[in-house]
Scaffold this active site. Structure first.
Site, mmCIF file in Angstrom:
data_model
loop_
_atom_site.group_PDB
_atom_site.id
_atom_site.type_symbol
_atom_site.label_atom_id
_atom_site.label_comp_id
_atom_site.label_asym_id
_atom_site.label_seq_id
_atom_site.Cartn_x
_atom_site.Cartn_y
_atom_site.Cartn_z
ATOM 1 N N SER A 1 0.257 -3.326 -1.406
ATOM 2 C CA SER A 1 1.108 -4.317 -0.037
ATOM 3 C C SER A 1 -0.137 -6.121 -0.528
ATOM 4 O O SER A 1 -0.057 -7.192 -0.987
ATOM 5 C CB SER A 1 1.981 -4.922 0.665
ATOM 6 O OG SER A 1 1.286 -5.285 1.917
ATOM 7 N N LYS B 1 -3.877 -13.044 3.186
ATOM 8 C CA LYS B 1 -2.408 -12.977 3.604
ATOM 9 C C LYS B 1 -1.406 -13.323 3.887
ATOM 10 O O LYS B 1 -1.525 -13.604 4.529
ATOM 11 C CB LYS B 1 -1.995 -11.687 3.636
ATOM 12 C CG LYS B 1 -1.113 -10.640 2.613
ATOM 13 C CD LYS B 1 -1.643 -9.491 3.781
ATOM 14 C CE LYS B 1 0.072 -8.361 2.999
ATOM 15 N NZ LYS B 1 -0.492 -6.552 3.311
ATOM 16 N N SER C 1 -2.463 -1.037 2.071
ATOM 17 C CA SER C 1 -1.639 -2.166 2.079
ATOM 18 C C SER C 1 -3.572 -3.049 1.383
ATOM 19 O O SER C 1 -3.382 -3.820 0.791
ATOM 20 C CB SER C 1 -0.808 -3.323 2.278
ATOM 21 O OG SER C 1 0.290 -2.273 2.275
HETATM 22 N N1 GLN Z 1 2.950 0.572 0.157
HETATM 23 C C1 GLN Z 1 3.151 1.337 1.540
HETATM 24 C C2 GLN Z 1 4.531 1.224 1.891
HETATM 25 O O1 GLN Z 1 5.305 0.257 0.280
HETATM 26 C C3 GLN Z 1 2.404 0.749 2.423
HETATM 27 C C4 GLN Z 1 2.508 -0.313 2.689
HETATM 28 C C5 GLN Z 1 1.353 -1.276 3.144
HETATM 29 O O2 GLN Z 1 0.636 -0.699 3.581
HETATM 30 N N2 GLN Z 1 1.757 -2.583 3.754
HETATM 31 O O3 GLN Z 1 5.284 1.666 2.805
#
Ligand code: GLN
Length: 499
Positions: free
Chosen positions: A160, A85, A184
């Site tokens: 994400s 990532k 995410s």
């Molecule tokens: N979807 C969640 C957010 O937007 C989690 C994101 C994540 O785990 N990085 O905060």
């Protein structure tokens, strides 16, 4: 050159081929990079490929094998094509976090989790797309265009870590790393039909991970089978003197995968199953997976998490507060995009941060700034920390009665681009994942075939007590016995490129 798709193999298959001299690590690197070049246009999982690093890593493996070193001594990921990532630093690569703010940032150092993957022999293929600074659940907030779900290119891969999940689902990497602050790893794992593991907070070092919420962030693997995920966990876990929150974990996460679930107590949370917004097909899959584990000898117990309903509210206070603080460093002076159109220092900050960050990042920063301001702090941040303690206690109490909790990952399967445009609706994706970050426990998404109405992958979530991540991997392995290892998405299987 061989035309096999090495990225569609399991770790064991790659390593058997190397040990039997069917192919060299150089051929694995060449084949994997050729595959990415041919098929990633359709998916857009990669932001950058790292040919030189891949060939250097492959040469190290080939030279050691030629010198007579047995393959197992080269590390658990020797010769395995792997990708990272884009919030994970790797020296000499861009680490953009999919943001204009860091478009030109080149890592001067390597994150511990990446370094440990390389030390374990992995062949680094490149850096993967994500929601900007990991804010989001669809990769639509990436400044460099979204990633497409390999199972249906009109749909999001989740986020994400959407690029990470999609790369593994499309056979564009054998395994990958992502990060999970509120879901995410697990939500894109579910959307793309791959295994996604968020370890207990502290199992994996956060050194070199661009911080979102420092008390919540955790790096973990994506793979198409449980054993491969466990092998990556073995490589990346353990204490790191450079991250004081990392713990001296020396678990072999593969050790109990074959034990089955006989005698294991699986907790089900009735309130989760009755949650408004949980789609019938996801609910049906969770119920099916529960039966699979019961049939395999597990004991089912109902457990309650009375405060979990407040997790979302607490997260959208704590997360933005930590993000606001962490993102303050991107000031266009020491780090980040510097907008040329300014007259003084204040103007430089304003122009650079307004144009360098996208709308969701700006929303989080402004929310965090407000929530931490005098007078407001006591009303939100402090109670959110109290809720955090209550939720953590809920899990501790639940685990007096069970070894693993089984529940949904996401309320529904992958949605179409643009379908979820309201930020608050997007946040609902994390309904079932967030409380686990709040409590710090390990959680994972385990693919369980396709939903009966959408025909898209559905994952179920397994959650373990803190530092008992091996419990959830063991239960996942039992599910895998029933459902089989996750396949490469059909349009990308057998060398197809998703046309
Ligand atoms: N979807 C969640 C957010 O937007 C989690 C994101 C994540 O785990 N990085 O905060």
């Amino acid at each position: 050159m061989t035309t096999e798709n090495f990225c569609a193999m399991s770790v064991a298959e790659v390593q058997a081929g190397l040990a039997n001299k069917q192919f060299s690590a150089r051929e694995v690197a060449e084949g994997a990079l050729a595959r990415v070049a041919a098929a990633d246009d359709a998916v857009h999982a990669y932001l950058e490929t790292t040919e030189q690093l891949a060939y250097e890593a492959a040469a190290r493996v080939d030279e050691a094998l030629a010198a007579g070193t047995p393959l197992p001594e080269l590390g658990p990921l020797a010769g395995v094509p792997m990708a990272f990532k884009d919030n994970l630093n790797l020296t000499g690569t861009h680490t953009t976090c999919s943001s204009r703010m860091l478009e030109r940032y080149v890592s001067p150092y390597t994150a511990t989790c990446v370094q440990r993957s390389l030390d374990a022999g992995a062949i680094p293929l490149g850096k993967l797309n994500m929601d900007e600074f990991a804010f989001g659940s669809s990769t639509e907030t990436s400044a460099f265009g979204p990633t497409h779900n390999p199972w249906d290119l009109d749909r999001v891969p989740g986020g994400s870590s959407g690029g990470s999940a999609a790369s593994v689902a499309a056979g564009l990497a054998c395994v990958a790393l992502g990060s999970d602050t509120g879901g995410s790893i697990r939500q894109p794992g579910s959307f793309c039909g791959v295994v996604g593991v968020k370890p207990t907070y502290g199992v994996v070092s956060r050194y070199g991970v661009v911080a979102f919420g420092s008390s919540l962030d955790q790096v973990g693997p994506f793979a198409r089978n449980v054993r491969d995920a466990a092998l990556v966990m073995n490589a990346i876990s353990g204490h790191d003197p450079l991250d004081c929150t990392s713990q001296p974990v020396d678990t072999d996460f593969t050790a109990n995968l074959a034990e089955g679930v006989r005698g294991m107590r699986i907790g089900v949370v009735p309130a989760f199953m009755e949650a408004a917004g949980l789609s019938p097909e996801v609910k049906a899959k969770v119920e099916e997976a529960t039966r699979v584990l019961a049939d395999a000898g597990a004991e089912l117990v109902e457990v309650e998490l009375p405060n979990a309903a407040a997790a979302m509210s607490a997260y959208y206070v704590l997360g933005p507060c930590e993000a606001f603080s962490n993102l303050a460093r991107f000031d266009s002076v020491r780090y980040g995009y510097c907008d040329p159109d300014h007259k003084d220092l204040g103007g430089q900050y304003e122009a650079s941060r307004s144009r360098g960050f996208g709308p969701e990042a700006r929303r989080r920063i402004m929310l965090g700034s407000y929530l931490l301001s005098a007078g407001v702090y006591d009303k939100y941040y402090y109670p959110a920390q109290q809720v955090r303690t209550l939720i953590t206690q809920d899990y501790v109490q639940a685990y007096e009665h069970c070894d693993v909790i089984l529940c949904p990952v996401a309320p529904r399967t992958a949605f179409k681009f643009g379908e979820v445009s309201d930020p608050a609706e997007m946040y609902l994706n994390d309904l079932f994942t967030i409380s686990i970050n709040i409590a710090g426990n390990g959680g994972m998404s385990m693919p369980c075939g396709l939903g009966n109405t959408s025909g898209l992958p559905v994952g179920v979530q397994l959650v373990a007590p803190a530092f008992k991540d091996e419990n959830m991997l063991r239960a996942a392995a039992a599910l895998e016995q029933h459902y089989g290892a996750a396949p490469v998405a059909p349009d990308f299987a057998d060398g197809k490129a998703g046309e």
